[in-house]
Design a protein around this motif. Sequence first.
Motif, PDB file in Angstrom:
ATOM      1  N   ALA A 203       3.181   3.039  19.872  1.00 13.56           N
ATOM      2  CA  ALA A 203       1.872   3.680  19.939  1.00 13.56           C
ATOM      3  C   ALA A 203       0.814   2.819  19.244  1.00 13.56           C
ATOM      4  O   ALA A 203      -0.281   2.622  19.772  1.00 13.56           O
ATOM      5  N   VAL A 204       1.154   2.294  18.082  1.00 20.56           N
ATOM      6  CA  VAL A 204       0.189   1.462  17.357  1.00 20.56           C
ATOM      7  C   VAL A 204      -0.146   0.218  18.170  1.00 20.56           C
ATOM      8  O   VAL A 204      -1.316  -0.151  18.310  1.00 20.56           O
TER       9      VAL A 204
ATOM     10  N   ASP B  38       0.851  -1.173   0.000  1.00 23.30           N
ATOM     11  CA  ASP B  38       0.000   0.000   0.000  1.00 23.30           C
ATOM     12  C   ASP B  38       0.893   1.232   0.000  1.00 23.30           C
ATOM     13  O   ASP B  38       1.776   1.375   0.840  1.00 23.30           O
TER      14      ASP B  38
ATOM     15  N   GLY C  71      -0.117  -0.024  21.243  1.00 24.91           N
ATOM     16  CA  GLY C  71      -0.954   0.386  22.366  1.00 24.91           C
ATOM     17  C   GLY C  71      -2.426   0.392  21.994  1.00 24.91           C
ATOM     18  O   GLY C  71      -3.298   0.174  22.840  1.00 24.91           O
ATOM     19  N   VAL C  72      -2.707   0.618  20.704  1.00 28.21           N
ATOM     20  CA  VAL C  72      -4.099   0.689  20.262  1.00 28.21           C
ATOM     21  C   VAL C  72      -4.614  -0.674  19.807  1.00 28.21           C
ATOM     22  O   VAL C  72      -5.714  -1.085  20.172  1.00 28.21           O
ATOM     23  N   ILE C  73      -3.811  -1.349  19.017  1.00 23.65           N
ATOM     24  CA  ILE C  73      -4.310  -2.608  18.440  1.00 23.65           C
ATOM     25  C   ILE C  73      -4.032  -3.805  19.338  1.00 23.65           C
ATOM     26  O   ILE C  73      -4.438  -4.922  19.025  1.00 23.65           O
TER      27      ILE C  73
ATOM     28  N   LYS D  29      12.035   7.544  16.448  1.00 22.98           N
ATOM     29  CA  LYS D  29      10.683   7.989  16.109  1.00 22.98           C
ATOM     30  C   LYS D  29       9.843   6.811  15.623  1.00 22.98           C
ATOM     31  O   LYS D  29       8.672   6.676  15.981  1.00 22.98           O
ATOM     32  N   TYR D  30      10.466   5.966  14.828  1.00 22.61           N
ATOM     33  CA  TYR D  30       9.743   4.789  14.342  1.00 22.61           C
ATOM     34  C   TYR D  30       9.398   3.866  15.501  1.00 22.61           C
ATOM     35  O   TYR D  30       8.316   3.273  15.539  1.00 22.61           O
TER      36      TYR D  30
ATOM     37  N   GLN E 282       0.207   4.339   0.677  1.00 24.30           N
ATOM     38  CA  GLN E 282       0.034   5.200   1.840  1.00 24.30           C
ATOM     39  C   GLN E 282       0.780   4.677   3.056  1.00 24.30           C
ATOM     40  O   GLN E 282       1.200   5.420   3.924  1.00 24.30           O
ATOM     41  N   GLN E 283       0.932   3.371   3.093  1.00 23.35           N
ATOM     42  CA  GLN E 283       1.589   2.739   4.229  1.00 23.35           C
ATOM     43  C   GLN E 283       3.040   3.205   4.356  1.00 23.35           C
ATOM     44  O   GLN E 283       3.597   3.213   5.446  1.00 23.35           O
TER      45      GLN E 283
ATOM     46  N   ARG F 273       8.805   4.774  18.593  1.00 26.23           N
ATOM     47  CA  ARG F 273       7.668   5.371  19.300  1.00 26.23           C
ATOM     48  C   ARG F 273       6.378   5.106  18.538  1.00 26.23           C
ATOM     49  O   ARG F 273       5.329   4.835  19.119  1.00 26.23           O
ATOM     50  N   PHE F 274       6.483   5.189  17.210  1.00 25.42           N
ATOM     51  CA  PHE F 274       5.312   4.941  16.375  1.00 25.42           C
ATOM     52  C   PHE F 274       4.772   3.523  16.574  1.00 25.42           C
ATOM     53  O   PHE F 274       3.586   3.328  16.829  1.00 25.42           O
ATOM     54  N   THR F 275       5.655   2.553  16.477  1.00 24.77           N
ATOM     55  CA  THR F 275       5.183   1.169  16.607  1.00 24.77           C
ATOM     56  C   THR F 275       4.649   0.894  18.008  1.00 24.77           C
ATOM     57  O   THR F 275       3.678   0.166  18.170  1.00 24.77           O
TER      58      THR F 275
ATOM     59  N   GLY G  10       5.928   8.722   5.246  1.00 30.89           N
ATOM     60  CA  GLY G  10       6.443   9.057   6.563  1.00 30.89           C
ATOM     61  C   GLY G  10       7.514   8.098   7.048  1.00 30.89           C
ATOM     62  O   GLY G  10       8.113   8.320   8.100  1.00 30.89           O
ATOM     63  N   HIS G  11       7.731   7.010   6.313  1.00 33.88           N
ATOM     64  CA  HIS G  11       8.734   6.037   6.746  1.00 33.88           C
ATOM     65  C   HIS G  11       9.812   5.827   5.693  1.00 33.88           C
ATOM     66  O   HIS G  11      10.786   5.138   5.951  1.00 33.88           O
TER      67      HIS G  11
END
Lengths: 109, 109
Positions: free
Chosen positions: B100-101, B2, B103-105, B93-94, B4-5, B96-98, B8-9
């Motif tokens: 955070a994700v 994808d 933490g949600v999923i 930063k990456y 869009q995926q 922290r991103f993972t 930012g990376h």
Amino acid sequence: MDAQQLKGHLDLLLLATLDTGPRYGGQIIADVQASTDGYFSMREGTLYPALHRLEKQGFIHGEFQTLPRGGSPVKVYTLTPTGKTELTAQREKYDRFTRAVRGVIGGPA
Amino acid sequence: MDAQQLKGHLDLLLLATLDTGPRYGGQIIADVQASTDGYFSMREGTLYPALHRLEKQGFIHGEFQTLPRGGSPVKVYTLTPTGKTELTAQREKYDRFTRAVRGVIGGPA
DNA sequence: CCGATGCCCCTCGCTTTACGATGCCCCTAT
DNA sequence: ATAGGGGCATCGTAAAGCGAGGGGCATCGG
């Protein structure tokens, strides 16, 4: 937070959040923010269009409800069965993504 | 994959790739594709503008060189000291991103 | 009674960025 | 000489998160 970092992963976050129970807009923003220790602070201009996209695809279903404590009716979104399937697919896709990134930047396989 | 995926990376992937040694465009595409088992198949229209961005920011440095086996000169990019610092920052930063994700999923913390 | 405040929902325009298509250059091979 | 291929670059397009602005309804304070 970096805005671009979120692109392509927002739908997953929303579906996963609604998987824990129906919620309305403000709750979703608050919950995501709480689940990420404040890292993801979603804006309304981000959330509502995304919800509409997901609803149009049949993954979630929104319905106006009046809360017990009054106030304007809020639009409560629920994860549909189709959405639950989609959530599983998106989890796998995210997993492939992280594996691919790790393949490049190194670190624990 | 994808598109869009990747947003930012991409910079992280490029910096990490060049951290293993100087390379030119075609090599970068091939290496990233190999490191991800074909998941990320970067296109030229994606790569070159990204490289220009990174060079303008001083993170990498490009120089035309003629390869031993002849052919047209290729533009070999090297990671600068500043870029190495940036790579460290982007890794964090990456991370922290993972987190955070996750933490949600849900899933392994 | 009436204005102010606070949520909640929605939309428009902007910016960023990956992508597809196209074109040019240089070198090699036939 | 001509054709082909690899490498570099750019332009226009589309997707999507974001910021700002606006409207509706209920509660609160003067």
